[in-house]
Design an enzyme around this catalytic site. Structure first.
Site, PDB file in Angstrom:
ATOM      1  N   THR A 181       0.837  -1.203   0.000  1.00  0.00           N
ATOM      2  CA  THR A 181       0.000   0.000   0.000  1.00  0.00           C
ATOM      3  C   THR A 181       0.872   1.254   0.000  1.00  0.00           C
ATOM      4  OG1 THR A 181      -0.076  -0.004   2.410  1.00  0.00           O
ATOM      5  CG2 THR A 181      -1.923  -1.049   1.255  1.00  0.00           C
ATOM      6  N   ASP A 321       0.678  -4.515  18.176  1.00  0.00           N
ATOM      7  CA  ASP A 321       0.644  -3.921  16.833  1.00  0.00           C
ATOM      8  C   ASP A 321       1.234  -2.508  16.838  1.00  0.00           C
ATOM      9  OD1 ASP A 321       0.154  -3.781  14.080  1.00  0.00           O
ATOM     10  OD2 ASP A 321      -1.874  -3.004  14.335  1.00  0.00           O
ATOM     11  N   CYS A 621     -14.814 -10.780   3.920  1.00  0.00           N
ATOM     12  CA  CYS A 621     -15.467  -9.682   3.184  1.00  0.00           C
ATOM     13  C   CYS A 621     -15.348  -8.355   3.938  1.00  0.00           C
ATOM     14  CB  CYS A 621     -16.946  -9.986   2.961  1.00  0.00           C
ATOM     15  SG  CYS A 621     -17.309 -11.690   2.510  1.00  0.00           S
TER      16      CYS A 621
HETATM   17 CA    CA Z   1       0.015  -3.997  11.793  1.00  0.00          CA
END
Ligand code: CA
Length: 697
Positions: A181, A321, A621
């Site tokens: 990205t 994260d 989805c």
């Molecule tokens: Ca991540």
């Protein structure tokens, strides 16, 4: 004779207006040109120059006249949905990347389309699943070539004048649960690109450099070590392996560098911001603990060879994260009378770091949001002092910041006149728990998920009544100069100028200019659609332009986390818009925020077992169509779509891939039973959400 005479000036005029770049191809855009701060006619690199400051010396538009800013031109982009990219401007041509990596070149003073290149990323993705990341943040320009990464993992080089493909290199296999990205970074006749994907399955992150002329691989640097039995690629991997335990390589390890690449032309060094763990949960990844180098770090590499130079790890033993993939800004600061060649870095973990880029040593680090996982950074060790329990080692843990980050990829900027950094900040907390997960046997599965811990119940950060703010942070004093609270999170990146201005677009569709010194709102225009992309500025023929893409996008728009904003797929026109003081264009009005009305045919008998099975399948989805089948604007809201109600059409789209070019992968392996389960789940969501939402409006 007369005909030829009359045609000549017309042809000349057409070239001048439509393709100014064709007139001056002798000029070579190399590192010295990209580094030149006084060049205000162009925006040559992701963060304008190699310093990545997103500061422009332009002051035609300034704090005394910004109230007169008007639309100069605009370009409708009906085929796009989520737009997050920073455009580039080179010799009068503006280049940008839209949905499914479609690249366009337009005249930077009129918006007239010059060429378009479609790398067919949807088709390349094919049946590759759960990779709902068809948005892209930008391009790189170097010596007449334009470089782009594609969703499916190619790095491509285009001839910038014609938009024709020069070469294409596959940076990872289609069977790997990775995606691109980010913007590539070109410098010194090389171009580097990373990847993301730890949430999608086991992965071992890496960055690869290619020759700009041939596309041949020049070097590759892995972020985390592989299986020691296979031998280490280099000394850095051997060193890093000492900080891992258990059989981490079976989980990939992670570290994927999906953003935050900065080339330091002064010190001839490449800085790479690295990603989080694969999986997030260290108990699974590295069960006996360890820092797990080079996760969540800035790693400095030799730009010619990719050889390790130094690293600074912002979150040792990453478990939340908290990747360090955010912008890496280069700035010359004076701290306690000493000139410092500094890196400014505000990663997800909530601390603002000033790092000496000659050594990698942190000079200072202070929290810019509530950081309930660590009390402070101990500068003698360079390490965070963790708060017991934050690692969910003794049960669930309420933690601020969250996986959305205290600051994510939305661009921060630095103004060397105000000496302030402008951070799109997020103020949230979340509950992490691995209860119910057997950390000894848990395995991440490609395209099925790679976290190993749940993160639920997002809420405000302690002591804050609002979810986000624009913060002006003084990197020398390491303190807040001013802040503007915001009602929605996921606001766009910033641009700052010598006109004492900071520009920022908001999730709520407003585009604002603030006084850079004080944060006072000086100008506010409603563009009628959420903004996720940062603005740029440049000056051509005596006119200063401020230009940005408008189209709510990125993972929050995909996951539906901002569904209450009403930015709908296919309803609101995505646009490229340029503003100037001289502008006199009128933007067509956008429809009001739109909330899809779920279709609920009373004769559809919902089978609860099928709906339950469908809810599991739907997780694939939800990356685009939104959690709980409530879309956030990146893809259609399936509750309101007639397609799931028509068996043959549904089959065409889901299994046969009829919308593949728009970014909808083909789930060719789904059985009739799978399709039916999805249909029942979508109807159950339509039925259960319809009355509540209807009465809410
Ligand atoms: Ca991540």
């Amino acid at each position: 004779m007369t005909q030829r005479l009359s045609l000549a000036p017309i042809a000349f005029l057409a070239i001048t207006i439509l393709a100014p770049s064709l007139l001056s191809q002798q000029r070579v855009i190399d590192d010295s040109v990209i580094s030149e701060r006084s060049n205000t006619a162009e925006w040559l690199a992701y963060g304008r120059t190699h310093s990545e400051q997103r500061f422009s010396p332009l002051r035609d538009i300034n704090d005394t006249n910004v109230t007169n800013l008007k639309v100069d031109w605009y370009l409708d982009l009906p085929q796009d949905s989520g737009l997050v990219a920073t455009p580039l401007v080179v010799e009068g041509v503006l280049y940008f990347v839209g949905q499914v990596n479609v690249i366009r070149a337009v005249n930077a003073t009129t918006g007239t389309l010059l060429w378009e290149y479609d790398p067919k990323s949807g088709e390349a993705i094919g049946t590759k699943q759960k990779t709902g990341w068809f948005h892209n943040r930008g391009l790189s320009f170097y010596k007449g070539k334009l470089f782009a990464g594609t969703w499916d993992g190619r790095l491509i080089a285009l001839d910038a004048t014609k938009g024709e493909l020069l070469w294409s290199a596959r940076t990872f296999g289609l069977d790997e649960a990775l995606y691109i990205t980010g913007a590539p970074k070109a410098f010194k006749d090389k171009v580097v690109i990373g990847n993301g994907g730890t949430e999608n399955g086991p992965s071992r992150g890496f960055i690869t450099a290619y020759d700009i002329e041939t596309g041949k691989e020049a070097w590759k640097f892995y972020i985390v070590p592989g299986n020691p039995a296979d031998g280490f690629e280099n000394k850095a991997m051997e060193m890093a392996a000492k900080t891992w335990t258990g059989e981490w390589w079976k989980h990939g390890g992670g570290g994927n560098p999906w953003h935050g690449l900065t080339y330091d032309a002064e010190l001839d060094t490449l800085y790479v911001g690295t990603g989080n763990g694969s999986p997030w949960n260290r108990k699974i990844r590295s069960p006996e603990g360890g820092d797990n180098l080079f996760l969540s770090s800035i790693v400095a590499l030799d730009p010619d060879t990719g050889e390790y130079q130094w690293h600074y790890q912002t979150t040792p033993g990453e478990s939340w994260d908290f990747n360090s993939s955010m912008d890496i800004i280069l700035a010359d600061l004076t701290i306690k009378g000493e000139p410092i060649k500094a890196i400014l870095h505000a990663p997800k973990n909530g601390f603002f770091y000033v790092i000496d880029r000659r050594t990698g040593k942190p000079i200072s680090a202070e929290p810019f949001v509530a950081t309930t996982w660590a009390s402070h950074i101990d500068l003698t060790t360079g390490r965070p002092v963790e708060i017991p329990g934050a690692r969910y080692e003794t049960g669930s843990a309420r933690v601020s910041p969250t996986p959305a980050g205290a600051h994510n990829w939305h661009a921060m900027s630095y103004n060397p006149i105000t000496k302030l950094t402008y951070i799109p900040s997020i103020h949230m907390s979340v509950t992490y728990t691995d209860a119910g997960i057997d950390t000894k046997t848990w395995r991440s599965v490609p395209f099925q998920g790679g976290m190993g811990v749940s993160n639920k119940r997002y809420g405000p950060e302690p002591g804050k009544a609002y979810p986000a703010s624009l913060q002006a942070w003084d990197p020398v004093k390491q303190q807040l100069a001013w802040a503007v609270p915001q009602d929605n999170y996921w606001n766009a990146g910033t641009l700052t100028t010598a006109g004492n201005l900071v520009f920022q677009g908001h999730a709520n569709g407003h585009f604002l200019a603030y006084e850079a010194e004080t944060g006072k709102t000086l100008w506010d225009t409603d563009l009628g659609l959420g903004i996720s992309a940062p603005p740029i500025t440049y000056k051509i023929n005596g006119r200063q332009y401020v230009t940005l893409l408008v189209g709510f996008g990125g993972s929050v728009a995909g996951l539906g986390g901002a569904g209450e904003l009403g930015w709908s797929y296919g309803i609101h026109m995505r646009r490229l818009i340029a503003f100037s003081l001289e502008g006199n264009a009128t933007l067509p009005k956008q429809p009001a925020p739109f909330f899809p009305n779920p279709i609920d045919p009373p004769d559809f008998k919902i089978n609860p077992d099928l709906a339950r099975a469908g809810s599991q399948l739907y997780e694939l989805c939800g990356y685009c169509h939104g959690g709980g089948a409530r879309a956030g604007g990146m893809a259609p809201d399936l509750r309101a779509s007639p397609i799931p109600l028509a068996d043959a059409l549904f089959d065409d789209v889901v299994r046969k891939g009829s919308r593949i070019s728009r970014g909808m992968p083909s789930f060719a392996n789904f059985s009739d039973q799978h399709l039916s389960a999805l249909q029942h789940y979508i109807r159950s969501r339509a039925r259960s959400t319809k009355p509540a939402e209807a009465s809410a409006r």
